[in-house]
Design an enzyme around this catalytic site. Structure first.
Site, short mmCIF file in Angstrom:
data_model
loop_
_atom_site.label_atom_id
_atom_site.label_comp_id
_atom_site.label_asym_id
_atom_site.label_seq_id
_atom_site.Cartn_x
_atom_site.Cartn_y
_atom_site.Cartn_z
N GLU A 93 9.60 47.90 -51.34
CA GLU A 93 9.98 46.92 -52.10
C GLU A 93 11.54 47.13 -52.52
O GLU A 93 11.88 48.07 -52.63
CB GLU A 93 9.25 46.77 -53.25
CG GLU A 93 7.84 46.30 -53.25
CD GLU A 93 7.01 46.26 -54.55
OE1 GLU A 93 6.14 45.42 -54.31
OE2 GLU A 93 7.38 46.94 -55.76
N CYS A 106 18.53 46.09 -55.69
CA CYS A 106 17.91 47.47 -55.83
C CYS A 106 17.06 47.72 -54.57
O CYS A 106 15.94 47.14 -54.28
CB CYS A 106 17.11 47.16 -57.00
SG CYS A 106 16.33 48.62 -57.72
N CYS A 117 7.23 60.84 -62.91
CA CYS A 117 7.79 60.68 -64.45
C CYS A 117 6.58 59.79 -65.25
O CYS A 117 6.02 59.09 -64.55
CB CYS A 117 9.10 59.71 -64.53
SG CYS A 117 10.25 60.68 -63.64
N CYS A 343 12.41 47.66 -63.64
CA CYS A 343 12.66 49.10 -63.56
C CYS A 343 11.23 49.80 -64.03
O CYS A 343 10.58 49.48 -64.67
CB CYS A 343 13.69 49.72 -64.70
SG CYS A 343 15.25 49.28 -64.19
N1 SAH Z 1 14.09 58.29 -59.01
C1 SAH Z 1 15.53 57.57 -59.45
C2 SAH Z 1 15.54 56.21 -59.03
C3 SAH Z 1 14.60 55.27 -59.83
S1 SAH Z 1 15.61 54.53 -60.92
C4 SAH Z 1 15.61 58.12 -60.68
O1 SAH Z 1 14.98 58.32 -61.49
O2 SAH Z 1 16.84 57.68 -61.30
C5 SAH Z 1 14.54 53.73 -61.74
C6 SAH Z 1 15.06 53.58 -63.06
O3 SAH Z 1 14.02 52.96 -63.83
C7 SAH Z 1 14.98 55.04 -63.47
O4 SAH Z 1 15.86 55.40 -64.66
C8 SAH Z 1 13.51 55.03 -64.29
O5 SAH Z 1 13.42 56.34 -65.33
C9 SAH Z 1 13.60 53.85 -64.99
N2 SAH Z 1 12.28 53.53 -65.23
C10 SAH Z 1 11.10 53.95 -64.83
N3 SAH Z 1 10.11 53.16 -65.43
C11 SAH Z 1 10.60 52.26 -66.27
C12 SAH Z 1 10.15 51.34 -67.13
N4 SAH Z 1 8.70 51.13 -67.42
N5 SAH Z 1 11.05 50.81 -68.00
C13 SAH Z 1 12.24 50.91 -67.88
N6 SAH Z 1 12.86 51.69 -66.97
C14 SAH Z 1 12.05 52.41 -66.28
#
Ligand code: SAH
Length: 357
Positions: A93, A106, A117, A343
């Protein structure tokens, strides 16, 4: 597997080696490169400044991949989520986030994600494989085509992708070689001719790979920090048990970057987990010798995951504390939530697999 070479996997440098392997002089690589990313170019017969004979040699040995017929979902707020089917049947996506003066795309760097995570929906689908350079770049090409095809009256921003963030599915630094190749193609003048300034790579903190990214590219770096002590970060982000906060912040201090540049720290605010006044003060203290700005992301809640978003007031108070300690702190307003494009909400594959089950 297609036995032919997909030229969209090749940087300009790779392309020089490739044409040489076909017995051609290096300048042919520049000629081909300047066609490869033009809208509407799908086959070698369209490359009219190449000799017919060479075009037919190319068709026998190579091809130009592209993404066709993406699944498209439009959010009420103008965000558009694209689902692209890969040649092995996997789905990835990308999310287009339009604003009047820019279109941020993105993009994904892997199918799924291995980082686990605990708050992120993408983590729940697990890791399948790395994306090829072509699969990274073709996300940008396909969304560019989409924007060009839209009637002007329907566009919120410009008719092209202006900014790229590697914040979709996957951990870009775990696919470093292909990431760097894709950035080369995106920024190469005969490629997609984008500026490094408008490309951001986000990492959950693979400290050992950051230096190489900084040495080989000039893009912006974002760090998903999300916690200010090792215990909390270990519980949210397993990567922290491999690279502690101290390791990560040292890698940030050592990160090779131009003088005026700053690292972007992303901090997801999780109610009762990392959003206290004390956490805000610790955040400021931790980052004190790193040129940076801070993006606060109020958590996007996902069904099945236990975390909650803090109140709006909590977010503002947190921001004020860090701001008053001398930092540029922004609150990133969530977009595309109604189509699960925000995100941490990219997990299309899982959803579609469940539907088919
Ligand atoms: N793996 C890389 C790229 C992903 S970026 C990284 O971790 O940076 C996606 C971003 O969204 C990351 O900062 C992640 O921690 C954040 N993210 C993940 N789940 C989320 C959520 N439910 N709400 C807000 N941010 C979230």
């Amino acid at each position: 597997m297609n036995p032919k070479t997909d030229l969209r996997n090749l940087t300009q440098e790779d392309l020089v080696c490739y044409v040489e392997s076909l017995g051609q002089p290096p300048f042919r690589a520049r000629q081909i490169m300047s066609w490869l990313y033009r809208p509407g170019i799908v086959e070698f017969s369209q490359m009219t400044d190449l000799a017919k004979k060479f075009r037919s040699i190319l068709s026998e040995n190579a091809y130009i991949s592209s993404f066709k017929d993406p699944l498209i979902q439009r959010s009420k707020d103008g965000c558009v989520k694209f689902g692209f089917l890969l040649s092995d049947g996997k789905l990835i996506e990308s999310v287009l986030i339009p604003e009047p003066d820019r279109n941020t795309l993105c993009i994904s760097s892997q199918v799924g994600c291995a980082m686990g995570c605990s708050f992120c929906l993408t983590a729940t689908i697990g890791f399948t494989r790395n994306l090829l350079p072509s699969e990274i770049v073709n996300q940008v090409c396909a969304v560019g085509d989409y924007l060009r095809e839209q009637p002007k009256s329907k566009l919120i921003g410009p008719a092209r992708v202006t900014n790229i963030v590697f914040m979709g599915m996957g951990e870009p630094l775990n696919n470093l070689e292909n990431l760097i190749k894709s950035i080369s193609i995106l920024t190469e003048q005969r490629g997609l001719d984008m500026t490094n300034r408008r490309i951001t790579v986000s990492t959950c903190g693979i400290a050992s790979k950051m230096k190489e990214l900084g040495e080989k590219t000039d893009v912006n770096l974002a760090i998903s920090l999300h916690a200010v002590d090792d215990d909390t970060r270990n519980s949210l982000m397993p990567v922290n048990t491999r690279y502690s906060l101290a390791d990560l912040l040292q890698a940030c201090r050592d990160y090779p970057m131009a003088k005026r540049k700053r690292i972007m720290f992303e901090y997801v605010l999780l109610k009762g987990v990392n959003d206290s006044d004390e956490n805000a003060r610790d955040l400021a203290r931790l980052l004190k010798d790193i040129p940076c700005k801070i993006n606060l992301l109020p958590y996007n809640e996902s069904p099945g995951l236990p975390f909650k978003s803090p109140s709006e007031n909590r977010v503002y108070v947190f921001q004020k504390i860090v701001r008053d300690l001398g930092y540029s702190v922004f609150i990133r307003t969530s977009r595309g939530e109604d189509i699960s494009a925000a995100c941490g909400q990219l997990a299309k594959q899982k959803l579609s697999e469940e539907r088919n089950a």
